[in-house]
Design an enzyme around this catalytic site. Structure first.
Site, PDB file in Angstrom:
ATOM      1  N   HIS A 374       0.810  -1.231   0.000  1.00  0.00           N
ATOM      2  CA  HIS A 374       0.000   0.000   0.000  1.00  0.00           C
ATOM      3  C   HIS A 374       0.837   1.274   0.000  1.00  0.00           C
ATOM      4  O   HIS A 374       0.273   2.351   0.196  1.00  0.00           O
ATOM      5  CB  HIS A 374      -0.899   0.068   1.234  1.00  0.00           C
ATOM      6  CG  HIS A 374      -1.985  -0.957   1.268  1.00  0.00           C
ATOM      7  ND1 HIS A 374      -3.257  -0.711   0.821  1.00  0.00           N
ATOM      8  CD2 HIS A 374      -1.985  -2.220   1.698  1.00  0.00           C
ATOM      9  CE1 HIS A 374      -4.012  -1.785   0.990  1.00  0.00           C
ATOM     10  NE2 HIS A 374      -3.251  -2.726   1.521  1.00  0.00           N
ATOM     11  N   ARG A 566      -5.857  11.786   6.506  1.00  0.00           N
ATOM     12  CA  ARG A 566      -4.823  11.932   7.522  1.00  0.00           C
ATOM     13  C   ARG A 566      -3.931  13.128   7.180  1.00  0.00           C
ATOM     14  O   ARG A 566      -3.746  13.465   6.009  1.00  0.00           O
ATOM     15  CB  ARG A 566      -3.975  10.655   7.597  1.00  0.00           C
ATOM     16  CG  ARG A 566      -4.713   9.488   8.213  1.00  0.00           C
ATOM     17  CD  ARG A 566      -5.037   9.754   9.670  1.00  0.00           C
ATOM     18  NE  ARG A 566      -3.843   9.727  10.458  1.00  0.00           N
ATOM     19  CZ  ARG A 566      -3.625   8.903  11.488  1.00  0.00           C
ATOM     20  NH1 ARG A 566      -4.549   8.039  11.859  1.00  0.00           N
ATOM     21  NH2 ARG A 566      -2.509   8.963  12.175  1.00  0.00           N
ATOM     22  N   LYS A 571       0.748  14.553   1.742  1.00  0.00           N
ATOM     23  CA  LYS A 571      -0.608  14.845   1.266  1.00  0.00           C
ATOM     24  C   LYS A 571      -0.818  16.349   1.048  1.00  0.00           C
ATOM     25  O   LYS A 571      -1.794  16.774   0.459  1.00  0.00           O
ATOM     26  CB  LYS A 571      -1.641  14.307   2.259  1.00  0.00           C
ATOM     27  CG  LYS A 571      -1.625  12.764   2.373  1.00  0.00           C
ATOM     28  CD  LYS A 571      -2.657  12.271   3.360  1.00  0.00           C
ATOM     29  CE  LYS A 571      -2.571  10.793   3.666  1.00  0.00           C
ATOM     30  NZ  LYS A 571      -3.201   9.931   2.644  1.00  0.00           N
ATOM     31  N   THR A 673      -8.582   6.789  -1.484  1.00  0.00           N
ATOM     32  CA  THR A 673      -9.932   6.248  -1.657  1.00  0.00           C
ATOM     33  C   THR A 673     -10.957   7.339  -1.359  1.00  0.00           C
ATOM     34  O   THR A 673     -12.077   7.293  -1.872  1.00  0.00           O
ATOM     35  CB  THR A 673     -10.175   5.036  -0.730  1.00  0.00           C
ATOM     36  OG1 THR A 673      -9.624   5.330   0.554  1.00  0.00           O
ATOM     37  CG2 THR A 673      -9.518   3.782  -1.276  1.00  0.00           C
TER      38      THR A 673
HETATM   39  O1  H53 Z   1      -3.686   2.768   1.999  1.00  0.00           O
HETATM   40  C1  H53 Z   1      -4.765   3.135   1.166  1.00  0.00           C
HETATM   41  C2  H53 Z   1      -4.282   3.944  -0.019  1.00  0.00           C
HETATM   42  C3  H53 Z   1      -3.431   5.113   0.437  1.00  0.00           C
HETATM   43  C4  H53 Z   1      -2.332   4.641   1.375  1.00  0.00           C
HETATM   44  C5  H53 Z   1      -2.959   3.875   2.535  1.00  0.00           C
HETATM   45  C6  H53 Z   1      -2.000   3.353   3.571  1.00  0.00           C
HETATM   46  C7  H53 Z   1      -2.393   3.395   4.912  1.00  0.00           C
HETATM   47  O2  H53 Z   1      -3.582   3.905   5.239  1.00  0.00           O
HETATM   48  C8  H53 Z   1      -1.536   2.907   5.909  1.00  0.00           C
HETATM   49  C9  H53 Z   1      -0.329   2.350   5.565  1.00  0.00           C
HETATM   50  C10 H53 Z   1       0.048   2.297   4.250  1.00  0.00           C
HETATM   51  O3  H53 Z   1       1.211   1.745   3.905  1.00  0.00           O
HETATM   52  C11 H53 Z   1      -0.795   2.802   3.253  1.00  0.00           C
HETATM   53  O4  H53 Z   1      -1.594   5.718   1.873  1.00  0.00           O
HETATM   54  O5  H53 Z   1      -2.879   5.759  -0.687  1.00  0.00           O
HETATM   55  O6  H53 Z   1      -5.395   4.399  -0.741  1.00  0.00           O
HETATM   56  C12 H53 Z   1      -5.486   1.878   0.750  1.00  0.00           C
HETATM   57  O7  H53 Z   1      -4.736   1.166  -0.180  1.00  0.00           O
END
Ligand code: H53
Length: 839
Positions: A374, A566, A571, A673
């Site tokens: 992710h 977050r 971001k 998302t």
């Molecule tokens: O995962 C989301 C992505 C997003 C990404 C997030 C995420 C976390 O919330 C926590 C840890 C991590 O490595 C990634 O930042 O871009 O949409 C779901 O895939």
């Protein structure tokens, strides 16, 4: 002789009883009954909480027959099951979702109203279960909704944290964290199964021994044992009988824990140690995208992984004599590297506890597991110090070393003499202190590795995991994220759902591509008028919320420009602030110039230890204080920071947005998302070519997206050439004026020190290159304002955005996982109807 109990679904006479019946009279009776017998209250003395609990039990009862029938069907048909392992499930409230998925909204509303109560008040009373940080945890929640809706046998496995993500309060403009005691009044949705508790070992050492066959074996002599108790929450599919479990584990000290210490008279010491093992499931670590190398965190990861794998193996062995075919009954998905220790734990269970040889165990493991990455942020890739690993999981470290030895042997044969390649691929980072690299472990132990948006997967292949991609190109696959239209359209935007239903019926809720049929209305004045009225209605409701919670009056006719997610430097919430200050500077220079009235709304939590993120929150509130009160502004700009952004607040916010801010530095946001939720609810996006923004733009059409900023490639090139923010500062008077205003203490009562760390970071060493994108962003906003002034054009763009988001339904994502990674099929659950009312 006693008669055996007849299971409810086999009763010869089906009656509309108080636990299953769904006509209004039965619902009223069941509700009153639960209030009396479960809450122990007369109606006259009951609190809102009692009403909420009584109604929740009424709904849970109505899920149970489907739930048990689902489990029974899976057992009888011996189906392949998806096990989704995730340290986070950010489910949001259950009650509204159950009402929707059971098709009971209207009847329950009537039953509650006829009981003299208000359903909306009861719904508001449910605590928002925050067992996750952000995108990753919410994705897991959307996925379990889609799995049940698509009738896929699935279990979500995770941790039943006693304290979820903290409640965010704002004090003097700063974030303060308040513990989230979400279980205080009990949780009516879950059912504990202490009969299915499992034991988890920790610490100690390993030793060799001879088994009965005279073979050398290894066994693990742990220092501690913890018990995992499963708590199951029903996850109902929409418009199906499927109800899958979300199974979360709570840690409890085992009964024989420290028996010696008890006997030796060290009672309080032993109790203290007992409490220590129960802290494993106490609290969610509040970091998103930045791991914290704490021992307790590794304990949490191993705890829920070990519990879940033992549960999966137990389930398999109920129907099969051996584990050789585990991959035929189980597909285990690793949601990021948080559960990646599962690769080593599965090997240990198969070899040490089920007598399998290494090669067979490895084949079964690889065929069973797949891994979702992710993140591309290098600092977010988890690694654990070898010392800590050895201390907590000595047997697993041995297994990881052996996996690594065999793996690197292969690599040496494939690529002789490439030592750099070996050191990059190794499961152990040996560049300084030794670490176990969890992403490497997950890649080696899985048959499929996926990214979460097209660009993200491409960058994984090119960059973060390129050496693994070189070894096994066929393992890598993209699965663009999605969100559930049940929660993120129907539940949060009922008026929009009503409009869709009135034109094309309800089919779109299970097949979002049906919305395309509505494109013919894009030039229909009536439809456009209704569209605008719905948006205005949603904005009015949010304005009311803002008034009640922030005491700020905002104009529902102003443009609602929203950034909720977050708080993280990548971001770039502070890029948004730079633009707002630029607008303010223009007003200060010329108070009479025309400007499109705009309400800027922010929300999001910062990790408690992330100073820069907390400073961004403080800056947002400080800028808000000045601008909202400056008479020159004449209310044309309003800035609002909504505290405690969570799933239920998201449900109010997304439907009320005109503009969605998706402004991460290209190449940093894996997918996003929230961007999908905004677009589905008719917001226009202003965004960079990052994560899923790229695909949103493709679907909506380039002309219906406000694009700005460097591409991921340009970001990389600029960095390679040497990014010098001061060049932008000195050559751009507007940017200079903005930065100078902050640095001069204009937003901090003359205090030049307060925001200095932020200013210095932007000026001297900003990894996220705000200045490089500043002018493009400001120019793009001018385009946005111009377009917003033409309401007909804006409405058209908004409609097309919402109607073209079919790709981002998590149903599409889950179908792809099922077909291309898990190899699982839908298993419909047959139920006899209890009464006409149920039909
Ligand atoms: O995962 C989301 C992505 C997003 C990404 C997030 C995420 C976390 O919330 C926590 C840890 C991590 O490595 C990634 O930042 O871009 O949409 C779901 O895939």
């Amino acid at each position: 002789m006693t008669q055996p109990l007849i299971p409810i679904d086999q009763c010869p006479i089906q009656i509309e009883d108080d636990r299953t019946g769904t006509n209004v009279e039965t619902l009223k009776r069941a509700f009153a009954d639960n209030l009396f017998y479960l809450q122990g209250k007369y109606e006259s003395l009951a609190t809102q909480d009692d009403f909420y609990m009584a109604l929740a039990y009424t709904l849970r009862d109505r899920l149970l027959s489907r739930w048990l029938k689902t489990t029974k069907t899976y057992m009888e048909k011996d189906v392949k099951v998806v096990y989704y392992l995730s340290a986070e499930f950010l489910m949001g409230r259950h009650m509204g979702n159950s009402l929707i998925n059971l098709h009971l909204y209207d009847r329950v509303r009537q039953a509650v109203e006829e009981s003299g109560l208000d359903l909306d008040e009861i719904l508001e009373h449910e605590p928002d279960p925050g067992l996750g940080n952000g995108g990753l945890g919410r994705l897991a929640a959307c996925f379990v909704d889609s799995l049940a809706t698509l009738e896929i046998p699935a279990v979500g496995y995770g941790i039943r944290y006693e304290f979820g993500i903290f409640t965010q309060a704002i004090r003097d403009g700063w974030q303060a964290e308040v513990p989230d005691k979400w279980l205080r009044f009990g949780n009516p949705w879950e059912i504990a199964h202490p009969d299915q508790a499992v034991e988890v070992k920790l610490g100690g050492h390993t030793e060799m021994y001879h088994n009965e066959k005279g073979e050398y074996k290894v066994r693990w002599i742990p220092a501690n044992r913890v018990v995992g108790i499963p708590y199951d929450t029903p996850v109902p599919g929409y418009d199906t009988n499927t109800v899958n479990p979300l199974r979360l584990w709570r840690a409890e000290a085992s009964d024989d824990f420290n028996f010696d210490a008890f006997n030796a008279g060290n009672y309080d010491g032993a109790v203290a140690e007992k409490m220590r093992s129960e802290t494993i499931s106490k609290v969610l670590y509040p970091n998103d995208n930045t791991p914290q190398g704490k021992q307790l965190r590794l304990e949490q990861q191993f705890f829920f992984v070990s519990c879940s794998l033992q549960d999966i193996i137990r389930t398999h062995l109920l129907r099969h004599p051996s584990l050789h075919n585990l991959h035929d009954t189980a597909a285990i998905q690793l949601n990021d590297t948080h559960p990646a220790v599962a690769i080593a734990e599965m090997m240990r269970l198969l070899m040490d506890e089920h007598e399998m040889d290494w090669n067979t165990a490895w084949r079964v493991t690889q065929k069973t597991f797949s891994y979702t990455n992710h993140t591309l942020l290098p600092e977010a890739l988890e690694k654990w110090s070898v010392g800590l690993f050895e201390y907590l999981l000595p047997r697993h470290l041995e297994i990881i070393y052996e996996i690594n030895r065999r793996f690197l042997e292969d690599v040496k044969r494939w690529y002789p003499g490439d030592d750099n390649l070996i050191s990059r691929l190794s499961l152990i980072d040996e560049s300084g202190e030794k670490y176990v690299r969890m992403a490497n472990l997950a890649c080696v132990g899985s048959h499929a590795v996926n990214g979460v948006a097209a660009l993200h997967t491409q960058l994984l292949k090119q960059d973060t995991l390129r050496d693994f991609y070189r070894l096994w190109p066929g393992k890598f696959i993209n699965k663009t994220n999605g969100v559930t239209p049940r929660r993120w359209i129907l539940m949060c935007n009922p008026k929009l759902a009503e409009l869709y239903n009135s034109k094309i019926g309800e089919g779109w809720l299970k097949d979002l591509s049906q919305l395309k049929q509505l494109e013919k209305y894009v030039d229909d004045p009536d439809f456009c008028q209704q569209w605008r009225e719905i948006k205005l209605h949603n904005k009015r409701q949010l304005a009311q919320y803002i008034w009640e919670h922030n005491g700020i009056e905002v104009d529902p006719h102003s443009m609602f420009d929203i950034q909720v997610k977050r708080i993280h430097e990548y971001k770039r919430q502070h890029l948004n602030l730079l633009h707002i200050i630029a607008l303010y500077n223009q007003i200060k220079q010329n108070p009479d110039q025309h400007i499109v009235p705009c309400t800027f709304i922010f929300g999001g939590k910062a990790a408690p230890g992330y100073f820069m993120a907390k400073l961004i929150i403080k800056l947002t509130n400080s800028v808000a204080d000045v601008i909202n009160h400056d008479p020159d502004v004449r209310g044309r700009l309003k800035i609002v920071f909504l505290n405690n952004f969570n799933v239920s607040l998201g449900q109010r916010i997304y439907p009320a947005a005109d503009l969605s801010e998706q402004v991460s530095t290209a190449g940093k946001e894996a997918s996003g998302t929230g961007n999908m939720k905004f677009a589905m609810n008719g917001a226009m996006t202003i965004g960079t070519l990052d994560g899923a923004n790229i695909e949103i733009r493709e679907e909506a059409g380039e002309e219906n997206f406000f694009l700005f900023g460097l591409t991921a490639q340009e970001v990389a090139d600029t960095k390679a050439k040497g990014y010098n923010p001061r060049d932008y500062y000195s050559s751009n008077p507007s940017l200079k004026a903005v930065i100078d205003r902050i640095a001069a203490g204009y937003f901090s009562h003359g205090d030049k020190e307060l925001f200095k760390p932020l200013v210095d970071s932007l000026m001297y060493h900003d990894q996220y290159m705000l200045f490089a994108d500043y002018q493009a962003y400001v120019d793009c906003h001018k385009q946005v304002s111009k377009t917003y002034s033409d309401q007909d054009k804006w409405t058209r763009m908004s409609i097309l955005n919402a109607l073209r988001m079919a790709k981002f339904s998590s149903d599409r994502t889950i179908r792809e996982y099922c077909n291309e990674i898990w190899n699982v099929q839908p298993v419909p659950i047959e139920m006899e109807e209890y009464s006409q009312e149920n039909a």
